[in-house]
Write a protein that holds these residues in place. Structure first.
Motif, PDB file in Angstrom:
ATOM      1  N   ASN A  70     -44.625 -28.048  57.010  1.00  0.00           N
ATOM      2  CA  ASN A  70     -45.559 -27.817  58.105  1.00  0.00           C
ATOM      3  C   ASN A  70     -46.947 -28.337  57.743  1.00  0.00           C
ATOM      4  N   PRO A  71     -47.746 -28.725  58.733  1.00  0.00           N
ATOM      5  CA  PRO A  71     -49.102 -29.213  58.438  1.00  0.00           C
ATOM      6  C   PRO A  71     -49.983 -28.106  57.868  1.00  0.00           C
ATOM      7  N   GLY A  72     -50.919 -28.500  57.018  1.00  0.00           N
ATOM      8  CA  GLY A  72     -51.829 -27.529  56.424  1.00  0.00           C
ATOM      9  C   GLY A  72     -51.479 -27.251  54.975  1.00  0.00           C
ATOM     10  N   SER A  73     -52.431 -26.663  54.258  1.00  0.00           N
ATOM     11  CA  SER A  73     -52.245 -26.360  52.840  1.00  0.00           C
ATOM     12  C   SER A  73     -51.300 -25.175  52.661  1.00  0.00           C
ATOM     13  N   TYR A  74     -50.324 -25.342  51.796  1.00  0.00           N
ATOM     14  CA  TYR A  74     -49.380 -24.279  51.441  1.00  0.00           C
ATOM     15  C   TYR A  74     -48.688 -23.687  52.674  1.00  0.00           C
ATOM     16  N   ALA A  75     -48.424 -24.531  53.675  1.00  0.00           N
ATOM     17  CA  ALA A  75     -47.822 -24.049  54.922  1.00  0.00           C
ATOM     18  C   ALA A  75     -46.318 -24.287  54.980  1.00  0.00           C
ATOM     19  N   SER A  76     -45.775 -25.032  54.021  1.00  0.00           N
ATOM     20  CA  SER A  76     -44.335 -25.291  54.028  1.00  0.00           C
ATOM     21  C   SER A  76     -43.574 -24.027  53.659  1.00  0.00           C
TER      22      SER A  76
END
Length: 208
Positions: free
Chosen positions: A58-64
């Motif tokens: 997913n987009p964004g930091s640490y969003a996966s």
């Protein structure tokens, strides 16, 4: 019977002592292993992560995050940790003992923290299991999570948890900074138990 009919008994050699072993193998009962077809190698043996989980980038930091592709009973093995390498303490590492951190080197690294986890990382056996307290077990589509302080004593990169669970613990920085009464609500690794005891002993002696 006449005395002449009695033959002298030949003494038996002394029996050899049964060897004693300091350790015994621990065998996971087959009753708690995930059920698979008899002609299929279980995915957790190798492990074949493509059959166990799907990573959502997913987009964004640490969003996966990662989600389960399988149904697994509470307490059963989800996967074995098969490709670790020693590492320094980092945001992506997992603490395996008091003095060892590892990198997972696979998609297991996308298993995020939750204060209501679906999995436990049993580092004493290098296994990832379904949380034994997870009602109904792990289901297809469930997010894969574990409670970071169950492995981490002092985290390299603390963070504010936003798991949105009723029991959310807020700031997560490792077991060292969390009240023991809170930690006791979770499954903990032996090295965390040992470090908690050391902390309690040190504080009891007035040295900290």
């Amino acid at each position: 019977m006449s005395p002449s009919a009695i033959t002298k008994a030949v003494p038996l050699p002394p029996s050899r002592p049964v060897p004693k072993f300091s350790t015994h193998p621990v065998i996971t009962p087959s009753s708690i292993l995930p059920k698979v077809a008899s002609d299929t190698v279980p995915a957790w043996v190798q492990p074949d992560l493509s059959r166990l989980l799907q990573v959502e980038h997913n987009p964004g930091s640490y969003a996966s995050r990662s989600v389960s592709l399988v149904n697994v009973d509470p307490g059963a093995i989800f996967s074995r940790i098969s490709s670790p390498t020693p590492a320094t303490c980092a945001y992506s590492s997992v603490q395996a003992s008091k003095d060892l951190h590892i990198e997972l080197n696979c998609d297991l690294v996308y298993i995020n923290h939750s204060c209501s986890p679906t999995l436990v990382f049993d580092m004493s056996r290098w296994e990832i299991k379904v949380n034994p307290d997870l009602e109904g077990g792990l289901k297809v589509g469930d997010e894969l999570t574990f409670f970071y302080p169950s492995t981490e004593w002092d985290m390299a990169q603390p963070f504010d948890c936003h798991c949105a669970q009723p029991e959310c613990r807020g700031r997560i920085s490792g077991a060292k900074d969390m009240p023991e009464m809170v930690l006791r609500k979770y499954w903990l690794n032996p090295h965390i138990e040992e470090l908690l005891l050391e902390k309690k002993t040190t504080n009891g002696n007035g040295s900290a």
